[in-house]
Design a protein around this motif. Sequence first.
Motif, PDB file in Angstrom:
ATOM      1  N   LEU A   1       0.834  -1.206   0.000  1.00  0.00           N
ATOM      2  CA  LEU A   1       0.000   0.000   0.000  1.00  0.00           C
ATOM      3  C   LEU A   1       0.868   1.255   0.000  1.00  0.00           C
ATOM      4  CD1 LEU A   1      -2.689  -1.125   2.604  1.00  0.00           C
ATOM      5  CD2 LEU A   1      -3.023  -0.896   0.140  1.00  0.00           C
TER       6      LEU A   1
ATOM      7  N   ALA B   1       2.112   1.750  -3.554  1.00  0.00           N
ATOM      8  CA  ALA B   1       1.034   2.275  -4.401  1.00  0.00           C
ATOM      9  C   ALA B   1       0.785   3.750  -4.112  1.00  0.00           C
ATOM     10  CB  ALA B   1      -0.254   1.465  -4.177  1.00  0.00           C
ATOM     11  N   GLU B   2       0.881   4.131  -2.843  1.00  0.00           N
ATOM     12  CA  GLU B   2       0.723   5.534  -2.455  1.00  0.00           C
ATOM     13  C   GLU B   2       1.838   6.385  -3.062  1.00  0.00           C
ATOM     14  OE1 GLU B   2      -1.360   8.593  -0.527  1.00  0.00           O
ATOM     15  OE2 GLU B   2      -1.888   6.466  -0.584  1.00  0.00           O
TER      16      GLU B   2
ATOM     17  N   VAL C   1      -7.867  -2.577  -0.412  1.00  0.00           N
ATOM     18  CA  VAL C   1      -7.350  -1.522  -1.283  1.00  0.00           C
ATOM     19  C   VAL C   1      -8.328  -0.361  -1.368  1.00  0.00           C
ATOM     20  CG1 VAL C   1      -6.806  -0.978  -3.693  1.00  0.00           C
ATOM     21  CG2 VAL C   1      -5.840  -3.018  -2.622  1.00  0.00           C
TER      22      VAL C   1
ATOM     23  N   LYS D   1      -8.087   1.613   1.912  1.00  0.00           N
ATOM     24  CA  LYS D   1      -6.826   2.264   2.275  1.00  0.00           C
ATOM     25  C   LYS D   1      -6.296   3.252   1.235  1.00  0.00           C
ATOM     26  CE  LYS D   1      -6.122  -0.020   6.176  1.00  0.00           C
ATOM     27  NZ  LYS D   1      -5.998   0.666   7.489  1.00  0.00           N
ATOM     28  N   LEU D   2      -6.648   3.067  -0.040  1.00  0.00           N
ATOM     29  CA  LEU D   2      -6.057   3.899  -1.086  1.00  0.00           C
ATOM     30  C   LEU D   2      -7.091   4.821  -1.714  1.00  0.00           C
ATOM     31  CD1 LEU D   2      -3.711   1.344  -2.902  1.00  0.00           C
ATOM     32  CD2 LEU D   2      -3.061   3.126  -1.272  1.00  0.00           C
TER      33      LEU D   2
ATOM     34  N   GLN E   1      -6.928   6.466  -4.375  1.00  0.00           N
ATOM     35  CA  GLN E   1      -6.987   6.337  -5.824  1.00  0.00           C
ATOM     36  C   GLN E   1      -7.816   5.128  -6.269  1.00  0.00           C
ATOM     37  OE1 GLN E   1      -3.335   7.610  -7.608  1.00  0.00           O
ATOM     38  NE2 GLN E   1      -3.472   6.077  -9.223  1.00  0.00           N
TER      39      GLN E   1
END
Length: 433
Positions: free
Chosen positions: A275, A278-279, A309, A312-313, A315
């Motif tokens: 994660l 990805a961030e 996902v 937490k993200l 996007q």
Amino acid sequence: MRRPTVAVVGYPNVGKSTLVNRLSGTREAVVHAQPGVTRDRKEVEADWNGVGFTLVDTGGVDLADDSELSEAVRRQARAAIAEADLALLVVDARAGLRPGDAELAAELRGGSVPAIVAANKVDDARQAALATEFYGLGLGDPVAVSATQGLGTGDLLDLIVERLPAAVAAADDATRLALIGRPNVGKSSLLNRLLGEERVIVTPTAGTTRDAIDTRVEFDGRPVVLVDTAGLRRRTKVVGTVDYYAQLRSERAAERAAVAIVVCDALDGVTSEDLRIAEMAMQAKCATGIALNKWDVTRTDLEDAKARVRQKLRQRPQVMAVSALTGRGLKRLVAEALSLADRSAGWIQTAELNRFLGELQSAREPPAVRGKRLRMYYMTQFDTSPPRFAVQVNDRSRVTRDYAYFLENRLRERWRLHGVPLVIDFKTSRGRS
């Protein structure tokens, strides 16, 4: 026409990567005092007196070393020579002529690719005579150079350009897809499976890849550059090591890519470190997808991974199950990545955005702050890759975080922008309140 290529080969630790950086005027190739840093083929663009060409940095070739990794490095170097228009054999002038140099020269003399000898580490003009020993390699006049000081590199570039075939570089309209992720999650295996060949070295040892390796291919007639990268760790864990420089190049590869495919190990699921990576891609304004690799050997709950996902993200990238071993899901993965690149580069008509804005306010009334309600009047897109939007409001201080996220999430749902970074600027409209 393609750019002509120069394969840079030689014994370990003769200064090939340093010379590549000097000749290209970049710091693309990883350089470290530790021998054996370069392993895969690393392509670096160069230009001299208006002539463009590609330098292909390779790992140190030691024909006497019979280890599995050394054999893989040799295969990569030989593949680079086979595909090149010119070979540049780099030798260490201070160390003198060694058996390894003679063995490499013998291979080049027996091949169809013309070769130049660069006698490196001649850091003082008074040491130029050191290069004469390498006449014995049978590859013509050696050129005395210093990769660190720049001595003789202009003469070497003149000779390279003189020996290369003429070519005109076409406009580069290829879509860049970067494979990023933690060490040993299967990025290089995925790349090799997509290409159908051993383009990059794969071993069970974590950290085998140290450069960001570009490979040009076509998918359904569309030019694509696949970028394999070194495994990403927290910077504090790699400071002062060769992996630190590899890490910087991986981060830069994500910044330059249209899409970053975050490769995760399905045995672990989507971890907090995945994660974080990805961030990082999202902060670099890079469209992002997540590939759960090694799906053939696990029973990880895919829906649970997708939910994690989404939670937490911001996007909200798509999560896809793939297998580098069997090839499962790879065609869909590439198709989705290219679609992500297209959506990130796309435009949405202003009329459509304003209808969307009206529907949004009808579905959920904007918040009131200090007794004054937010009003949104107009929305337009003014840039792409990533998409940037401007929203005119009566007072931007009344835009709450929750409502901004609500607008962003609905925008993603309407135009399939999951995984695409969005920039939304709220601007106070003069004369309205």
